[in-house]
Motif scaffolding. Sequence first.
Motif, mmCIF file in Angstrom:
data_model
loop_
_atom_site.group_PDB
_atom_site.id
_atom_site.type_symbol
_atom_site.label_atom_id
_atom_site.label_comp_id
_atom_site.label_asym_id
_atom_site.label_seq_id
_atom_site.Cartn_x
_atom_site.Cartn_y
_atom_site.Cartn_z
ATOM 1 N N ALA A 158 23.441 -5.347 -20.423
ATOM 2 C CA ALA A 158 24.377 -5.610 -19.329
ATOM 3 C C ALA A 158 23.758 -5.319 -17.967
ATOM 4 C CB ALA A 158 25.642 -4.768 -19.510
ATOM 5 N N VAL A 180 26.754 -3.255 -10.197
ATOM 6 C CA VAL A 180 27.516 -3.863 -11.296
ATOM 7 C C VAL A 180 29.007 -3.662 -11.041
ATOM 8 C CG1 VAL A 180 27.867 -3.943 -13.785
ATOM 9 C CG2 VAL A 180 25.633 -3.266 -12.866
ATOM 10 N N PRO A 181 29.739 -4.717 -10.729
ATOM 11 C CA PRO A 181 31.187 -4.563 -10.532
ATOM 12 C C PRO A 181 31.869 -4.251 -11.863
ATOM 13 C CG PRO A 181 30.578 -6.880 -10.499
ATOM 14 C CD PRO A 181 29.295 -6.111 -10.554
ATOM 15 N N TRP A 182 32.577 -3.122 -11.920
ATOM 16 C CA TRP A 182 33.239 -2.762 -13.166
ATOM 17 C C TRP A 182 34.656 -3.326 -13.175
ATOM 18 C CZ3 TRP A 182 37.536 0.525 -13.179
ATOM 19 C CH2 TRP A 182 37.783 1.209 -11.987
ATOM 20 N N SER A 183 35.094 -3.762 -14.347
ATOM 21 C CA SER A 183 36.415 -4.380 -14.476
ATOM 22 C C SER A 183 37.391 -3.512 -15.260
ATOM 23 C CB SER A 183 36.287 -5.747 -15.163
ATOM 24 O OG SER A 183 35.645 -5.617 -16.427
ATOM 25 N N GLU A 184 36.856 -2.543 -16.007
ATOM 26 C CA GLU A 184 37.723 -1.682 -16.816
ATOM 27 C C GLU A 184 37.016 -0.356 -17.052
ATOM 28 O OE1 GLU A 184 40.016 -1.777 -21.177
ATOM 29 O OE2 GLU A 184 38.878 -3.518 -20.458
ATOM 30 N N THR A 217 32.670 2.391 -19.043
ATOM 31 C CA THR A 217 33.045 1.298 -18.143
ATOM 32 C C THR A 217 32.545 -0.027 -18.705
ATOM 33 O OG1 THR A 217 31.053 1.640 -16.797
ATOM 34 C CG2 THR A 217 33.070 2.715 -16.055
ATOM 35 N N TRP A 218 33.294 -1.066 -18.375
ATOM 36 C CA TRP A 218 32.969 -2.426 -18.785
ATOM 37 C C TRP A 218 32.915 -3.330 -17.561
ATOM 38 C CZ3 TRP A 218 36.157 0.850 -21.346
ATOM 39 C CH2 TRP A 218 35.967 1.044 -22.720
ATOM 40 N N SER A 219 32.148 -4.392 -17.674
ATOM 41 C CA SER A 219 32.115 -5.438 -16.658
ATOM 42 C C SER A 219 32.290 -6.768 -17.373
ATOM 43 C CB SER A 219 30.788 -5.426 -15.893
ATOM 44 O OG SER A 219 30.759 -6.455 -14.917
ATOM 45 N N ALA A 220 33.408 -7.431 -17.081
ATOM 46 C CA ALA A 220 33.719 -8.711 -17.742
ATOM 47 C C ALA A 220 33.613 -8.574 -19.259
ATOM 48 C CB ALA A 220 32.803 -9.816 -17.235
ATOM 49 N N HIS A 222 31.878 -6.655 -21.038
ATOM 50 C CA HIS A 222 30.591 -6.193 -21.556
ATOM 51 C C HIS A 222 30.459 -4.691 -21.299
ATOM 52 C CE1 HIS A 222 29.272 -10.280 -22.259
ATOM 53 N NE2 HIS A 222 29.558 -10.602 -21.002
ATOM 54 N N VAL A 224 29.034 -1.368 -20.143
ATOM 55 C CA VAL A 224 28.001 -1.089 -19.141
ATOM 56 C C VAL A 224 27.402 0.300 -19.345
ATOM 57 C CG1 VAL A 224 27.546 -0.736 -16.679
ATOM 58 C CG2 VAL A 224 28.981 -2.645 -17.431
#
Length: 246
Positions: A158, A180-184, A217-220, A222, A224
């Motif tokens: 990632a 890396v923009p995190w989404s969750e 943490t996840w990004s889209a 995935h 991270v």
Amino acid sequence: MNAVAIADADTGGGSLHQRILSDISEKILSGAWAPGHRIPFEHELTDQYGCSRMTVNKALSQLAKAGLIERRRRSGSFVRQPQSQAAVLEIHDIRIEVEALGLAYRYERVARHKRRSTTEDRGLLELDAAGSVLALECRHFAGKRPFAHEQRLINLAAVPGAADEEFLDVAPGPWLIGRVPWSEAEHRIRAVAADRHIAAALDIGAGAPCLVVERRTWSAEHPVTHVRFTYAAESHTLVARFRPQG
């Protein structure tokens, strides 16, 4: 001390003010002054440091603003729970936390290993298949004392750029947030007793209570990173504010 001597002492007011902040903060963070301990009165600190009452008042006001002490009218100043971290629902930069306490921040990378993911790594990162990960161990300092111990895994599938970063001068948390923009994100909080490794890293006794904050943490969608921050429990509080849904 006469007025001239006080004026001379305060000409280096910035460094003297910082010295008072550092001395009191370290006594609190080290546990030498427990919650409820009375801070010396302003006139006592004035005599001790050879400075004006204004310099002492400024330092105590900053300590109160940082949440380290509580000032009570006519009673004096008392130690509060030293550190407050609103990390339950937010992702924080430890540097900002430390500097908010009026202390100098320092970061140290202890270890860095690039490897094929183990079964434990895949469980922590929730990876479906084996891949490359970067394992990091770091320490964060507040003044002269360890503030937090960090153990982190980065999923290189990632974040491939992390494979070339040594993380000697920059902590992995801010580095990741900037790239890396995190989404969750998911947080887990638990209490543990310090093993010998953690005790040495945090300069506390083996078996001392610690607060552990684990975050994924996840990004889209995935994975991270997975990180485990360990703090000395006697000097840390977690705070979260909620609103009802609906």
